[in-house]
Design a protein around this motif. Structure first.
Motif, PDB file in Angstrom:
ATOM      1  N   ALA A 149       0.410   9.084   9.700  1.00  0.00           N
ATOM      2  CA  ALA A 149      -0.356  10.108  10.393  1.00  0.00           C
ATOM      3  C   ALA A 149       0.098  11.506   9.991  1.00  0.00           C
ATOM      4  O   ALA A 149      -0.711  12.438   9.930  1.00  0.00           O
ATOM      5  CB  ALA A 149      -0.235   9.923  11.900  1.00  0.00           C
ATOM      6  N   ASP A 150       1.385  11.657   9.707  1.00  0.00           N
ATOM      7  CA  ASP A 150       1.895  12.965   9.302  1.00  0.00           C
ATOM      8  C   ASP A 150       1.547  13.267   7.843  1.00  0.00           C
ATOM      9  O   ASP A 150       1.070  14.355   7.525  1.00  0.00           O
ATOM     10  CB  ASP A 150       3.409  13.019   9.492  1.00  0.00           C
ATOM     11  CG  ASP A 150       3.976  14.379   9.138  1.00  0.00           C
ATOM     12  OD1 ASP A 150       3.565  15.381   9.774  1.00  0.00           O
ATOM     13  OD2 ASP A 150       4.812  14.463   8.217  1.00  0.00           O
ATOM     14  N   GLU A 151       1.765  12.312   6.976  1.00  0.00           N
ATOM     15  CA  GLU A 151       1.512  12.525   5.550  1.00  0.00           C
ATOM     16  C   GLU A 151       0.030  12.462   5.188  1.00  0.00           C
ATOM     17  O   GLU A 151      -0.403  13.053   4.199  1.00  0.00           O
ATOM     18  CB  GLU A 151       2.294  11.497   4.724  1.00  0.00           C
ATOM     19  CG  GLU A 151       3.789  11.729   4.693  1.00  0.00           C
ATOM     20  CD  GLU A 151       4.149  12.988   3.924  1.00  0.00           C
ATOM     21  OE1 GLU A 151       3.364  13.402   3.054  1.00  0.00           O
ATOM     22  OE2 GLU A 151       5.218  13.564   4.199  1.00  0.00           O
ATOM     23  N   VAL A 195      -2.147   3.267  -4.612  1.00  0.00           N
ATOM     24  CA  VAL A 195      -2.935   4.164  -5.463  1.00  0.00           C
ATOM     25  C   VAL A 195      -2.869   5.598  -4.955  1.00  0.00           C
ATOM     26  O   VAL A 195      -3.259   6.537  -5.655  1.00  0.00           O
ATOM     27  CB  VAL A 195      -4.404   3.701  -5.544  1.00  0.00           C
ATOM     28  CG1 VAL A 195      -4.502   2.312  -6.141  1.00  0.00           C
ATOM     29  CG2 VAL A 195      -5.087   3.740  -4.172  1.00  0.00           C
ATOM     30  N   TYR A 196      -2.371   5.794  -3.750  1.00  0.00           N
ATOM     31  CA  TYR A 196      -2.223   7.117  -3.152  1.00  0.00           C
ATOM     32  C   TYR A 196      -1.042   7.871  -3.784  1.00  0.00           C
ATOM     33  O   TYR A 196      -0.987   9.084  -3.755  1.00  0.00           O
ATOM     34  CB  TYR A 196      -1.971   6.994  -1.651  1.00  0.00           C
ATOM     35  CG  TYR A 196      -2.765   5.903  -0.987  1.00  0.00           C
ATOM     36  CD1 TYR A 196      -3.976   6.166  -0.364  1.00  0.00           C
ATOM     37  CD2 TYR A 196      -2.309   4.567  -0.979  1.00  0.00           C
ATOM     38  CE1 TYR A 196      -4.710   5.159   0.248  1.00  0.00           C
ATOM     39  CE2 TYR A 196      -3.033   3.562  -0.381  1.00  0.00           C
ATOM     40  CZ  TYR A 196      -4.231   3.856   0.227  1.00  0.00           C
ATOM     41  OH  TYR A 196      -4.954   2.848   0.811  1.00  0.00           O
ATOM     42  N   HIS A 197      -0.077   7.108  -4.289  1.00  0.00           N
ATOM     43  CA  HIS A 197       1.187   7.643  -4.799  1.00  0.00           C
ATOM     44  C   HIS A 197       1.967   8.358  -3.703  1.00  0.00           C
ATOM     45  O   HIS A 197       2.599   9.385  -3.928  1.00  0.00           O
ATOM     46  CB  HIS A 197       0.963   8.541  -6.016  1.00  0.00           C
ATOM     47  CG  HIS A 197       0.603   7.757  -7.246  1.00  0.00           C
ATOM     48  ND1 HIS A 197      -0.672   7.316  -7.496  1.00  0.00           N
ATOM     49  CD2 HIS A 197       1.370   7.296  -8.265  1.00  0.00           C
ATOM     50  CE1 HIS A 197      -0.696   6.639  -8.639  1.00  0.00           C
ATOM     51  NE2 HIS A 197       0.532   6.591  -9.118  1.00  0.00           N
ATOM     52  N   LEU A 198       1.928   7.774  -2.524  1.00  0.00           N
ATOM     53  CA  LEU A 198       2.758   8.226  -1.419  1.00  0.00           C
ATOM     54  C   LEU A 198       4.171   7.689  -1.604  1.00  0.00           C
ATOM     55  O   LEU A 198       4.355   6.502  -1.914  1.00  0.00           O
ATOM     56  CB  LEU A 198       2.188   7.723  -0.090  1.00  0.00           C
ATOM     57  CG  LEU A 198       3.075   7.910   1.145  1.00  0.00           C
ATOM     58  CD1 LEU A 198       3.193   9.390   1.492  1.00  0.00           C
ATOM     59  CD2 LEU A 198       2.526   7.124   2.319  1.00  0.00           C
ATOM     60  N   LEU A 248       0.809  -1.221   0.000  1.00  0.00           N
ATOM     61  CA  LEU A 248       0.000   0.000   0.000  1.00  0.00           C
ATOM     62  C   LEU A 248       0.839   1.266   0.000  1.00  0.00           C
ATOM     63  O   LEU A 248       0.431   2.274  -0.585  1.00  0.00           O
ATOM     64  CB  LEU A 248      -0.910   0.020   1.229  1.00  0.00           C
ATOM     65  CG  LEU A 248      -1.992  -1.040   1.325  1.00  0.00           C
ATOM     66  CD1 LEU A 248      -2.698  -0.928   2.667  1.00  0.00           C
ATOM     67  CD2 LEU A 248      -2.978  -0.908   0.185  1.00  0.00           C
ATOM     68  N   TRP A 249       1.992   1.240   0.664  1.00  0.00           N
ATOM     69  CA  TRP A 249       2.630   2.500   1.016  1.00  0.00           C
ATOM     70  C   TRP A 249       4.031   2.702   0.453  1.00  0.00           C
ATOM     71  O   TRP A 249       4.529   3.824   0.475  1.00  0.00           O
ATOM     72  CB  TRP A 249       2.704   2.627   2.542  1.00  0.00           C
ATOM     73  CG  TRP A 249       1.409   2.412   3.253  1.00  0.00           C
ATOM     74  CD1 TRP A 249       1.134   1.471   4.201  1.00  0.00           C
ATOM     75  CD2 TRP A 249       0.178   3.141   3.077  1.00  0.00           C
ATOM     76  NE1 TRP A 249      -0.165   1.572   4.636  1.00  0.00           N
ATOM     77  CE2 TRP A 249      -0.783   2.595   3.957  1.00  0.00           C
ATOM     78  CE3 TRP A 249      -0.198   4.214   2.256  1.00  0.00           C
ATOM     79  CZ2 TRP A 249      -2.086   3.073   4.038  1.00  0.00           C
ATOM     80  CZ3 TRP A 249      -1.498   4.679   2.341  1.00  0.00           C
ATOM     81  CH2 TRP A 249      -2.418   4.122   3.222  1.00  0.00           C
ATOM     82  N   MET A 250       4.693   1.676  -0.040  1.00  0.00           N
ATOM     83  CA  MET A 250       6.082   1.849  -0.445  1.00  0.00           C
ATOM     84  C   MET A 250       6.198   2.520  -1.819  1.00  0.00           C
ATOM     85  O   MET A 250       5.309   2.408  -2.668  1.00  0.00           O
ATOM     86  CB  MET A 250       6.815   0.507  -0.441  1.00  0.00           C
ATOM     87  CG  MET A 250       6.995  -0.075   0.949  1.00  0.00           C
ATOM     88  SD  MET A 250       8.055  -1.541   0.998  1.00  0.00           S
ATOM     89  CE  MET A 250       9.677  -0.794   0.742  1.00  0.00           C
TER      90      MET A 250
END
Length: 550
Positions: free
Chosen positions: A509-511, A473-476, A460-462
């Motif tokens: 939580a920050d991003e 899908v967030y493109h974080l 999800l996040w990398m």
């Protein structure tokens, strides 16, 4: 989902302790006779509003494909209602204690079950496992994720029923990822039927799969009905049900009516918005099943207005999740502050919270350059109105209600919130099939995510998990988060992994790439004549379909 210290993988005994907080199921039985006299002996009629885009989870992208595969397909291990692994196509879970996992954590041995037949006759062997891994890694296949499979250097076939999986590096969630209940579960596929194809994206098999499971798929009327019959050659013996029907009912009101009239015997993960009506249905049992399943509002960080984290934080402050829980789920679901449930060892108890605070939301939007205009909406220096579109799926009233409530909440802080929904197969389709989420054709996605039995959330996040390579899908992309994920994926002791997941939660939580609305307690409703249903709390509820009877 508690891991054993200093082991390479989650062992069953301690995994079982991890979900101790979610093993209890709240149950009630509505008044009325058993099944209300509508039971068809041996035939289970299940209804739900999800329809697969195909029935092969390897190239699918929806939870319904996994759930249905628990009837026709086979995994190496299943995850039970007691929060432990049970052998299916593998005899047992590999651990350091039984010698299945090497001391250096770089090889995992599986002893496969003998005497298992594919539903068209041939024997299941190691070749099928190796072939399926190769197809997951085949770049031509539109798979949802390769996490856990991409760390395999080779699979050594010792004999037809023994394989040794060699890893390129230590990977702590491996056993919980490899052909079992990860966040993207893949069943083992038949090499003898599929090896002829260059890829599996459009093969006829996907509409009528052949597996090793207790039921044989006999038909799929698109938009209407999927039928299965008992497999007399299932290795445990013929299942207790004679047949299984999955009724595709896109409209929730129709689904409720068919439950009330007993035209269907069962639905699962029912809409919480209908809970009060469901409680009044006679002849059914209702289970509230805690699950590693959360609702979210996912921010597409490629959208210009959402690139500034102050805007994402402001929208989080502007979201009253308690109102959503009470108004839409009727108090069934529970608050979420991260993507890890509170009953999981990986949860960060000290993560930053975002209480409902419209004043703070307004301050952050001002700081980000979005000031309130005379029209009641916020605008930037160029005069552009702050407008973010919420996108979800049609057919579920709770999803639509979330959007309407959030629309009103965000409107209070000057944000324009149009709504655009799609049929679930279009919304959740793979990247190659043009899925709305996977291809980034959304601003804010309103949907749910289901974790696997391990807290691994790397897909999800990398930074390396942007679609089509993963589910980001967030493109974080955050270096500190990536560094923590790499520790969580390669270190085996719980204290080290726990610290890593705490950092991941803090970075999220920050991003604020997403607003975590709630963790779900699934509402399962079924005919009181149904016996043997024992829902699991992660991956899929349907681990023991061969035991069900009616």
């Amino acid at each position: 989902m508690i891991h054993r210290y200093l082991t390479v993988m989650l062992t069953a005994a301690l995994l079982g302790g991890a979900l101790a907080g979610c093993t209890k199921i709240s149950s009630s039985t509505s008044e009325g006779g058993a099944g209300g006299g509508h039971t068809i002996h041996g035939v289970l009629r299940m209804g739900n509003n999800s329809e697969p885009d195909n029935m092969n989870p390897v190239v699918g992208n929806q939870q319904i494909e996994v759930d249905l595969s628990m009837f026709w397909g086979g995994y190496l291990l299943n995850w039970t209602d007691q929060n432990k692994f049970i052998g299916e196509l593998a005899m047992e879970e590999p651990t350091t204690e039984n010698g299945g996992i090497s001391k250096d954590g770089l090889s995992v041995t599986y002893h496969l079950r003998k005497g298992v037949k594919w539903q068209d006759g041939p024997e299941f062997t190691a070749d099928d496992v190796i072939y399926t891994w190769q197809q997951i890694m085949n770049p031509k296949n539109n798979v949802s994720s390769r996490v856990g499979y991409d760390v395999i250097s080779k699979i050594e076939k010792k004999d037809p029923y023994t394989i040794v999986v060699h890893l390129t590096k230590p990977f702590s969630p491996f056993v919980a990822s490899f052909f079992t209940m990860s966040s993207t579960p893949y069943p083992v596929l038949p090499k003898h039927l599929l090896a002829q194809y260059p890829n599996l994206n459009q093969v006829a098999y996907n509409n009528k799969p052949v597996g090793t499971g207790p039921f044989i798929v006999t038909g799929w009327e698109k938009g209407s009905l999927i039928t299965m019959e008992a497999n007399p050659d299932y290795w445990r013996g013929a299942p207790k049900l004679k047949s299984f029907e999955y009724h595709i009912i896109p409209n929730e009101n129709t689904l409720l009516t068919e439950l009330q009239t007993h035209e269907i015997d069962m639905t699962y993960n029912a809409s919480a918005s209908q809970y009060e009506q469901i409680k009044r249905i006679s002849g059914v049992k209702i289970d509230l099943v805690p699950f590693t399943h959360y609702g979210e509002l996912a921010f597409n960080m490629t959208v210009p207005a959402l690139q500034d984290k102050r805007v994402r934080q402001a929208l989080t402050y502007a979201t009253d999740c308690n109102e959503l829980i009470q108004k839409i789920s009727h108090g069934v679901n529970v608050p979420a502050d991260s993507d890890q449930p509170a009953f999981l060892w990986a949860h960060n108890d000290h993560v930053k919270k975002y209480p409902y605070d419209v004043v703070m939301a307004g301050k952050l939007l001002d700081q980000a350059g979005w000031t309130m205009g005379s029209d009641g909406y916020r605008h930037n220096a160029q005069g552009q109105k702050l407008s973010v579109e919420i996108t979800g799926s049609t057919g579920r009233s709770d999803s639509i209600q979330i959007e309407e409530v959030v629309q009103a909440q965000w409107r209070k802080v000057g944000v324009d919130v149009p709504i655009k929904n799609y049929l679930s197969p279009q919304l959740f389709a793979s990247y190659g099939a043009g899925g709305i989420l996977q291809t980034g054709k959304f601003d804010v996605g309103n949907y749910s995510w289901i974790n696997g039995v391990d807290p691994d959330n790397s897909t999800l996040w990398m930074c390396n998990q942007f679609p089509p390579a993963g589910q980001n899908v967030y493109h974080l992309c955050d270096k500190q988060l990536d560094d923590a994920e790499n520790i969580a994926l390669t270190k085996y002791d719980i204290p080290t992994r726990k610290k890593a997941y705490d950092i991941i939660a803090d970075r999220l939580a920050d991003e604020q790439p997403a607003i975590f609305i709630w963790f779900v307690r699934r509402i399962d409703v079924y005919n009181t004549d149904l016996q043997g249903y024992k829902p699991a709390h992660a991956g899929s509820e349907f681990w023991n379909t061969w035991e069900w009877s009616i």
